[in-house]
Design an enzyme around this catalytic site. Structure first.
Site, PDB file in Angstrom:
ATOM      1  N   GLY A 198       0.782  -1.227   0.000  1.00  0.00           N
ATOM      2  CA  GLY A 198       0.000   0.000   0.000  1.00  0.00           C
ATOM      3  C   GLY A 198       0.810   1.271   0.000  1.00  0.00           C
ATOM      4  N   ALA A 199       2.127   1.169  -0.270  1.00  0.00           N
ATOM      5  CA  ALA A 199       2.971   2.360  -0.200  1.00  0.00           C
ATOM      6  C   ALA A 199       2.540   3.437  -1.191  1.00  0.00           C
ATOM      7  CB  ALA A 199       4.433   1.981  -0.435  1.00  0.00           C
ATOM      8  N   GLU A 200       2.040   3.048  -2.354  1.00  0.00           N
ATOM      9  CA  GLU A 200       1.603   4.052  -3.338  1.00  0.00           C
ATOM     10  C   GLU A 200       0.346   4.799  -2.880  1.00  0.00           C
ATOM     11  OE1 GLU A 200       4.551   1.880  -5.311  1.00  0.00           O
ATOM     12  OE2 GLU A 200       2.778   1.079  -4.322  1.00  0.00           O
ATOM     13  N   ASN A 275       9.217   0.813  -1.293  1.00  0.00           N
ATOM     14  CA  ASN A 275       9.490   2.176  -1.721  1.00  0.00           C
ATOM     15  C   ASN A 275       8.879   3.211  -0.792  1.00  0.00           C
ATOM     16  OD1 ASN A 275       7.071   0.910  -3.283  1.00  0.00           O
ATOM     17  ND2 ASN A 275       6.602   3.082  -3.178  1.00  0.00           N
ATOM     18  N   ASP A 320      10.551   4.322  -7.028  1.00  0.00           N
ATOM     19  CA  ASP A 320       9.826   3.090  -6.713  1.00  0.00           C
ATOM     20  C   ASP A 320      10.763   1.884  -6.738  1.00  0.00           C
ATOM     21  OD1 ASP A 320       7.746   1.344  -6.085  1.00  0.00           O
ATOM     22  OD2 ASP A 320       7.047   1.176  -8.143  1.00  0.00           O
ATOM     23  N   LYS A 347      14.677  -4.141  -7.586  1.00  0.00           N
ATOM     24  CA  LYS A 347      14.229  -3.383  -8.756  1.00  0.00           C
ATOM     25  C   LYS A 347      15.316  -2.512  -9.364  1.00  0.00           C
ATOM     26  CE  LYS A 347       9.233  -2.635  -8.063  1.00  0.00           C
ATOM     27  NZ  LYS A 347       8.233  -1.555  -7.890  1.00  0.00           N
ATOM     28  N   ASN A 409      11.170  -7.940 -10.577  1.00  0.00           N
ATOM     29  CA  ASN A 409      10.062  -7.647  -9.681  1.00  0.00           C
ATOM     30  C   ASN A 409       9.896  -8.796  -8.692  1.00  0.00           C
ATOM     31  OD1 ASN A 409       7.105  -6.858  -8.888  1.00  0.00           O
ATOM     32  ND2 ASN A 409       7.861  -5.150 -10.098  1.00  0.00           N
ATOM     33  N   CYS A 626      -6.774   6.369 -12.798  1.00  0.00           N
ATOM     34  CA  CYS A 626      -7.252   5.238 -13.595  1.00  0.00           C
ATOM     35  C   CYS A 626      -6.155   4.363 -14.186  1.00  0.00           C
ATOM     36  CB  CYS A 626      -8.144   5.731 -14.736  1.00  0.00           C
ATOM     37  SG  CYS A 626      -9.432   6.886 -14.237  1.00  0.00           S
ATOM     38  N   MET A 673     -14.900  -1.355  -8.675  1.00  0.00           N
ATOM     39  CA  MET A 673     -14.971  -0.006  -9.238  1.00  0.00           C
ATOM     40  C   MET A 673     -15.767   0.872  -8.272  1.00  0.00           C
ATOM     41  SD  MET A 673     -14.014   1.916 -11.669  1.00  0.00           S
ATOM     42  CE  MET A 673     -14.347   3.668 -11.700  1.00  0.00           C
TER      43      MET A 673
END
Length: 710
Positions: A198-200, A275, A320, A347, A409, A626, A673
């Site tokens: 969930g870092a992003e 990250n 990242d 990475k 990855n 999106c 969604m």
């Protein structure tokens, strides 16, 4: 009832010597303990990486370079989720256990494929919007007579291995935040260890241990410090000065979402840390700093959860560049001395060999082309950075190699001690990092501090073909002592499967082109291939029952590259998602059913009527909210194969009202969604529709141009 279940679970664990780790006290031969995992002979696969060292090497050799050509399908099982499949199965006492997308679990007879039981944790569909990289799951942990599952919505669940019955369930995260779990738990001395992602999305990373019998939390290890003065642990106090600004208000990142390994002799658990949140350090930590313990390998004393040491692969990372990639342990002869080492190819594109007793840097070299650094300082172990790549400091765009999906990855590597080679499922990628001006965190969408709209792939065939030419997928045989490549296989594109090595002189890997392949581990020669009808990203594994060796892999195209890379995501195909567990043996005669008919619909969008400024506004919103699910530049090349819809083909493009019901009002939240009303108005949501219409018309014109040129 809960007390009764907990007592029963505790008794089962006691019978299996749950306190043991290294002691062989088990009275129940079906129970899993540390001794059984450590001494695993190859017949079973008891932990995610087979053994605690995570080498993914099997001593089985019935299938070998001389007879692998006789390998055939023994049986297969269709999955009920047409999303990415990333799990490594476990095999225990003649049964095979596998997780699928949406955190479901299935059990089969490992010789016949007979279904035994299945379990659905019923993850709410709206959780899908919190997942950066598809609704995947990588596997299970085992201890005693139980299996342990981490769910996408942050639960840790114990299941009865014989029946699939839920024994206990523990919420491990703040579910009001965008935490997810996709990784496989590890179980050590009766402790179930799990991290999260969930870092992003603006969370603070940690890894925690739970009692296998009851689910009680035993310790919790944060990877990012709290605000100065609020940290009790000395290692977090020491990290405070490496951060600037009010980083605690935006999470900081550092999630432990995949890699772990364990040394029973040293009592050390090694975890890979992710990250920063956001990526752009100018917003995360204005003024710079190393930002401990982001992008680090951290050693933890497993009994207490105390800090032992760390090594940071990318100080102050801004690209990242997670260090959550596969960690494996080995003893290597270096300079005439046997060293206990830890190896990782994260990475950032460098292969690291670290002394696992104390975190001392031994060596590193790049295994693919990189331009963010010119090398690693042999004295300090720190990267020698290219100043131009520091977009957080220059404020200027720069095409950086590798890109955010990395030179390697999550896809597992493998190590063959006889060949003295590590096999790396690598990729050659670049990405235009463009700092976002005036960035602010948002309740939804990627919080990365980069302009993810301006770097979208243009509607230009020449540019697209050039990008494809510069992007590759490779399988590399790497000598970790000499820090050099021994051989490589170039594949159709990136995002190929994890790797298995065996004593039969073989390396197995699935690929994005839809094949499972066996290579000669000494030379890389292709010895056998099977058409899986779908891309394979998971790692194969192997086991033996009644003297018969099997190879199994979970097939099903998906994951981050498949859903986000746009026009580049179908370089190897395009491929469909047909999710199956495939199991092979020598002389296997089973056949897959015929491929379903292609569903290549014509691209026929409504005409564009919106003004250019509306389309541009929609492009910015699409890029931020999106792209991560529906693909770069509104191209979801694999969406027509059943992963995530390609919006260019959506029937709602012609209806502003239907679009509003879905995007703004959340009519399809149960499908993942959710409503975006908290971050945009109805008019702004419609501007995204106009952008997708514009993109669809551009691609329709490009397709017509291609036809005209033939």
């Amino acid at each position: 009832m809960r007390l009764k279940a907990a007592v029963g679970a505790a008794l089962a664990l006691l019978a299996a010597s749950c306190s043991g780790g290294g002691a062989d006290k088990a009275t129940d031969t079906t129970g899993i303990d540390g001794a059984r995992i450590i001494r695993a002979s190859g017949e079973e696969w008891l932990s995610y990486g087979r053994t605690y060292d995570e080498q993914r090497f099997s001593p089985l050799d019935q299938i070998n370079t001389g007879n692998v050509g006789e390998l055939g399908l023994a049986w297969y099982a269709d999955m009920d989720t047409a999303r990415g499949q990333e799990a490594t199965p476990l095999v225990i006492d003649g049964k095979i256990y596998v997780t699928t997308a949406w955190s479901k679990v299935k059990a089969f007879d490992a010789t016949t494929g007979k279904p035994l039981w299945d379990y659905d944790p019923k993850v709410p569909g709206e959780t899908g919007v919190k997942a950066c990289c598809d609704v995947v799951n990588r596997g299970l942990g085992a201890w005693g007579n139980m299996l342990f599952l981490g769910t996408l919505d942050g639960r840790l669940i114990a299941l009865d291995r014989g029946t699939g019955r839920e024994i206990w369930s523990k919420v491990t995260v703040d579910q009001d935040k965008a935490y997810t779990i996709t990784g496989a738990p590890r179980v050590i001395d009766g402790m179930v260890i799990i991290g999260n992602g969930g870092a992003e999305f603006g969370v603070r990373g940690f890894v925690a241990a739970y009692d296998a019998a009851t689910g009680k939390q035993l310790w919790k290890f944060y990877t990012v410090p709290d605000r100065p003065g609020a940290n009790e642990a000395e290692y977090l106090k020491a990290a405070e000065t490496s951060w600037k600004g009010e980083y605690w208000n935006i999470g900081g990142g550092g999630t432990v979402w995949d890699a772990m390994a364990y040394d029973p002799e040293l009592g050390l658990l090694y975890v890979g840390v992710g990250n920063g949140s956001p990526w752009n350090q100018a917003y995360r930590s204005p003024g710079g700093g190393d930002n401990l313990y982001l992008s680090s390998i951290v050693a933890i004393r497993v009994k207490t959860g105390e800090y032992a040491w760390h090594y940071q692969t990318t100080p102050g990372e801004t690209w990242d560049y997670t260090a959550t990639q596969h960690i494996m342990l080995a003893d290597l002869d270096i300079g005439g001395k046997t060293r206990k080492v830890l190896m990782q190819a994260p990475k950032n594109g460098f292969f690291y060999v670290i002394d696992r007793t104390n975190g001392e840097f031994i060596s590193a070299n790049n295994f693919v082309p990189v331009n963010w650094a010119t090398g690693i300082d042999p004295k300090t172990g720190r990267p020698i950075e290219n100043p131009a790549a520091r977009v957080d400091r220059t404020g200027q765009p720069f095409i950086v190699s590798p890109g955010p999906l990395g030179a390697h990855n999550w896809h597992p590597m493998a190590y063959d001690a006889k060949q003295k080679l590590v096999f790396i499922p690598a990729q050659v990628t670049s990405y235009p990092y463009i700092p976002a001006a005036g960035w602010k965190p948002s309740k939804l969408g990627f919080n990365v501090g980069m302009d993810t709209a301006s770097n979208a792939m243009p509607a230009d065939n020449a540019v697209r073909e050039a990008a494809k030419k510069a992007t590759k997928g490779v399988l590399i045989a790497w000598d970790p002592v000499a820090q050099k490549e021994r051989w490589r296989v170039t594949l159709g594109g990136p995002w190929n499967g994890g790797v298995l090595a065996t004593a039969g002189g073989l390396v197995f890997q699935g690929n994005a082109m839809g094949n499972l392949v066996a290579y000669d581990s000494a030379s890389g020669k292709n010895l056998w291939s099977f058409e899986a009808q779908t891309g394979v990203v998971a790692a194969p594994m192997t086991y033996s029952i009644d003297g018969q060796q099997y190879v199994a892999v979970l097939a099903g195209w998906g994951g981050a590259w498949a859903i986000t890379a746009g026009v580049l995501s179908d370089m190897s195909g395009p491929v469909r998602n047909i999710s199956r567990l495939l199991v092979f043996r020598l002389g296997g005669k089973a056949k897959l059913p015929a491929m379903p008919a292609a569903d290549d619909l014509p691209l026929d969008p409504p005409g564009l009527t919106a003004a250019a400024n509306v389309v541009q506004g929609g492009a910015q919103l699409y890029g931020r909210y999106c792209t991560v699910c529906h693909g770069d530049a509104a191209i979801q090349a694999s969406g027509r194969g059943g992963i995530i819809p390609d919006l260019r083909y959506s029937g709602t493009l012609a209806s502003a009202e239907n679009w509003k019901m879905i995007v703004h009002d959340g009519a399809l939240k149960d499908n993942g969604m959710v409503s975006f009303a908290s971050v945009m108005s109805a008019a702004e949501a419609d501007s995204i529709r106009q952008y997708v219409i514009a993109r669809a018309n551009e691609d329709k014109a490009l397709a017509a141009k291609k036809v005209a040129m033939r």
